[in-house]
Design a protein around this motif. Structure first.
Motif, PDB file in Angstrom:
ATOM      1  N   GLN A 266       0.839  -1.204   0.000  1.00 48.66           N
ATOM      2  CA  GLN A 266       0.000   0.000   0.000  1.00 48.66           C
ATOM      3  C   GLN A 266       0.869   1.247   0.000  1.00 48.66           C
ATOM      4  N   GLN A 267       1.919   1.201   0.823  1.00 42.76           N
ATOM      5  CA  GLN A 267       2.816   2.356   0.844  1.00 42.76           C
ATOM      6  C   GLN A 267       3.493   2.573  -0.530  1.00 42.76           C
ATOM      7  N   LEU A 268       3.929   1.481  -1.097  1.00 40.67           N
ATOM      8  CA  LEU A 268       4.595   1.600  -2.393  1.00 40.67           C
ATOM      9  C   LEU A 268       3.644   2.072  -3.496  1.00 40.67           C
ATOM     10  N   ARG A 269       2.351   1.648  -3.436  1.00 43.78           N
ATOM     11  CA  ARG A 269       1.381   2.123  -4.427  1.00 43.78           C
ATOM     12  C   ARG A 269       1.183   3.626  -4.349  1.00 43.78           C
ATOM     13  N   SER A 270       1.123   4.129  -3.129  1.00 43.04           N
ATOM     14  CA  SER A 270       0.974   5.584  -2.997  1.00 43.04           C
ATOM     15  C   SER A 270       2.199   6.290  -3.590  1.00 43.04           C
ATOM     16  N   GLN A 271       3.386   5.705  -3.309  1.00 43.31           N
ATOM     17  CA  GLN A 271       4.597   6.300  -3.894  1.00 43.31           C
ATOM     18  C   GLN A 271       4.596   6.172  -5.430  1.00 43.31           C
ATOM     19  N   LEU A 272       4.061   5.025  -5.900  1.00 45.49           N
ATOM     20  CA  LEU A 272       4.004   4.822  -7.359  1.00 45.49           C
ATOM     21  C   LEU A 272       3.092   5.826  -8.031  1.00 45.49           C
ATOM     22  N   ASN A 273       1.955   6.097  -7.427  1.00 45.06           N
ATOM     23  CA  ASN A 273       1.030   7.073  -8.030  1.00 45.06           C
ATOM     24  C   ASN A 273       1.677   8.438  -8.138  1.00 45.06           C
ATOM     25  N   GLY A 274       2.391   8.836  -7.075  1.00 47.57           N
ATOM     26  CA  GLY A 274       3.069  10.127  -7.145  1.00 47.57           C
ATOM     27  C   GLY A 274       4.144  10.144  -8.223  1.00 47.57           C
ATOM     28  N   ALA A 275       4.918   9.003  -8.305  1.00 52.00           N
ATOM     29  CA  ALA A 275       5.961   8.942  -9.340  1.00 52.00           C
ATOM     30  C   ALA A 275       5.368   8.930 -10.755  1.00 52.00           C
ATOM     31  N   ILE A 276       4.192   8.286 -10.924  1.00 54.23           N
ATOM     32  CA  ILE A 276       3.546   8.256 -12.252  1.00 54.23           C
ATOM     33  C   ILE A 276       3.158   9.651 -12.697  1.00 54.23           C
ATOM     34  N   VAL A 277       2.601  10.453 -11.753  1.00 56.55           N
ATOM     35  CA  VAL A 277       2.201  11.829 -12.105  1.00 56.55           C
ATOM     36  C   VAL A 277       3.421  12.616 -12.562  1.00 56.55           C
TER      37      VAL A 277
END
Length: 443
Positions: free
Chosen positions: A301-312
């Motif tokens: 879950q933590q990594l997904r939140s980081q992934l969403n920010g990196a995708i943007v």
């Protein structure tokens, strides 16, 4: 050659096209045949045609006229036999005089044929062997008289026939009954006429130029044939090298297939053992992984939140890079179009320069030929001028010597005249003195 190339065995593995390899590993480059260069500023058809269209000299016209007259007379003479056989049918057209001449010709011809048959059958040989020499000579004279009589008869009949245009036209219309030998001779003479006419139209200079032109064309054709044979040998050698290389590669491929099949069997057994070991390991790992899964879910879950920010962030960077890429591609297309245009202009300029080069080369060859002719003429003119100068100098020396001789002669002549006048004056003085002395004595 094309059939041999098409029938070559193809390798089982299709790869990108490669250049032909020689046994030493070098690339065999096939040369291109250069096209045969034509002679500069000379049309081949015009070169082989005569320079004039009509005969200019009377002698050549007479030669052609003699050949035409010979063909016409031969066409009539070859039909004499047909006319003789059908003299009754053509008696009205021929007239009595011409019909009588044809009958006389037939009689002489029959006599000569009988004479020839007797000579061939051997009748005359037995008589000649037992006869004396004068009888042999009489027989030869008789045969010669028959031969001359036939010749005179042919000339007389031809003369009468030419004076009768209707008979000539009627006899010419029966040309299909002419014998094969006469037909062949007339055809050969008719084929000879245009050849002779062309020869008479061609001057010796044109004949030499045509011969040189044909020799040059033959030499170029021979050179091109030699080049073609060399290239064919090179191509055959390259094809043989390629076939050898392909056969070697096919052998390697077969060996690799055998090894691959052995590896497949070995790998199947290895996979089975590995699967069994993997199943046992999986069961143990499943039990250990259940505890780790919860922990990993939290980390996920933590990594997904980081992934969403990196995708943007990455989308913004990607958009900028896409714009930059489009700009670079547009510039590249513009440069390519500009390059194509420049290369087209350069190619056009190159073709124009090549055309000008060919024209100038042709002019150079023509000027060299003219210069060679002018050089010969120049040498002759210089030699003539040198001889003329020598003659003038010799004439001047002779004139100078003659002038000196004339001056000496004139001086001697003047001295002679002066001495002569002085002698005459002395004589007059002596006479005058004698007269005065006589007068004094008389007084």
């Amino acid at each position: 050659m094309a059939s041999n190339v098409l029938s070559m065995p193809q390798p089982t593995v299709v790869s990108s096209p490669q250049p032909l390899q020689s046994p030493a590993g070098g690339v065999v480059r096939l040369l291109k045949l250069s096209p045969i260069k034509t002679l500069p500023n000379i049309d081949s058809i015009k070169m082989l045609e005569p320079g004039r269209k009509k005969l200019s000299s009377i002698e050549t016209q007479r030669v052609v006229a003699v050949l035409d007259e010979t063909i016409k007379k031969l066409e009539l003479v070859s039909l004499f036999q047909h006319a003789i056989e059908n003299v009754d049918r053509y008696s009205v057209v021929f007239g009595s005089e011409l019909a009588g001449a044809l009958r006389e010709h037939k009689r002489l011809q029959d006599n000569m044929e009988r004479r020839l048959q007797r000579v061939k059958s051997g009748e005359d040989e037995s008589s000649i062997q037992g006869a004396k020499t004068n009888r042999v000579e009489d027989a030869d004279l008789h045969f010669g008289a028959l031969h001359q009589g036939v010749q005179s008869s042919v000339r007389n009949t031809m003369r009468l026939l030419l004076t009768n245009p209707t008979a000539c036209k009627t006899l010419r219309s029966e040309g299909n009954v002419r014998d094969q030998a006469s037909q062949t001779l007339i055809r050969f003479l008719s084929e000879l006429r245009p050849f002779l006419y062309e020869k008479l139209l061609t001057s010796p200079l044109e004949q030499n130029e045509r011969r040189h032109y044909l020799q040059e064309i033959t030499l170029r054709d021979h050179k091109n044939r030699n080049i073609l044979m060399a290239l064919e040998e090179e191509l055959n050698a390259a094809i043989l090298d390629r076939d050898t290389e392909i056969s070697k590669k096919n052998g390697i491929i077969r060996q690799l297939k055998i090894k691959l099949h052995q590896l497949e069997k070995f790998s199947e057994n290895q996979v089975k053992r590995t699967m069994q070991e993997a199943e046992n390991q999986q069961k143990s790992d499943c039990r250990a992984s259940e505890g780790k899964t919860a922990k990993l879910q939290q980390e996920l879950q933590q990594l997904r939140s980081q992934l969403n920010g990196a995708i943007v962030e990455n989308r913004e960077v990607e958009l900028g890079l896409r714009k930059k890429k489009y700009k670079v591609e547009t510039e590249i297309e513009n440069w390519i179009q500009k390059y194509d245009g420049d290369m087209g202009e350069k190619q056009a300029e190159l073709e124009e320069v090549e055309g000008m080069y060919e024209e100038e080369k042709a002019q150079l060859v023509e000027l060299k030929e003219k210069l060679a002719v002018l050089e010969v003429e120049y040498v002759q003119i210089v030699e003539e001028r040198r001889l003329a100068q020598l003659r003038r100098e010799e004439a001047e020396r002779e004139l100078a010597s003659m002038n000196r001789a004339a001056i000496v002669i004139q001086a001697h002549w003047k001295g002679y005249q002066v001495r002569r006048s002085m002698k005459s004056k002395k004589k007059k003085k002596k006479k005058g003195k004698g007269k005065s002395a006589k007068g004094k004595t008389k007084k």
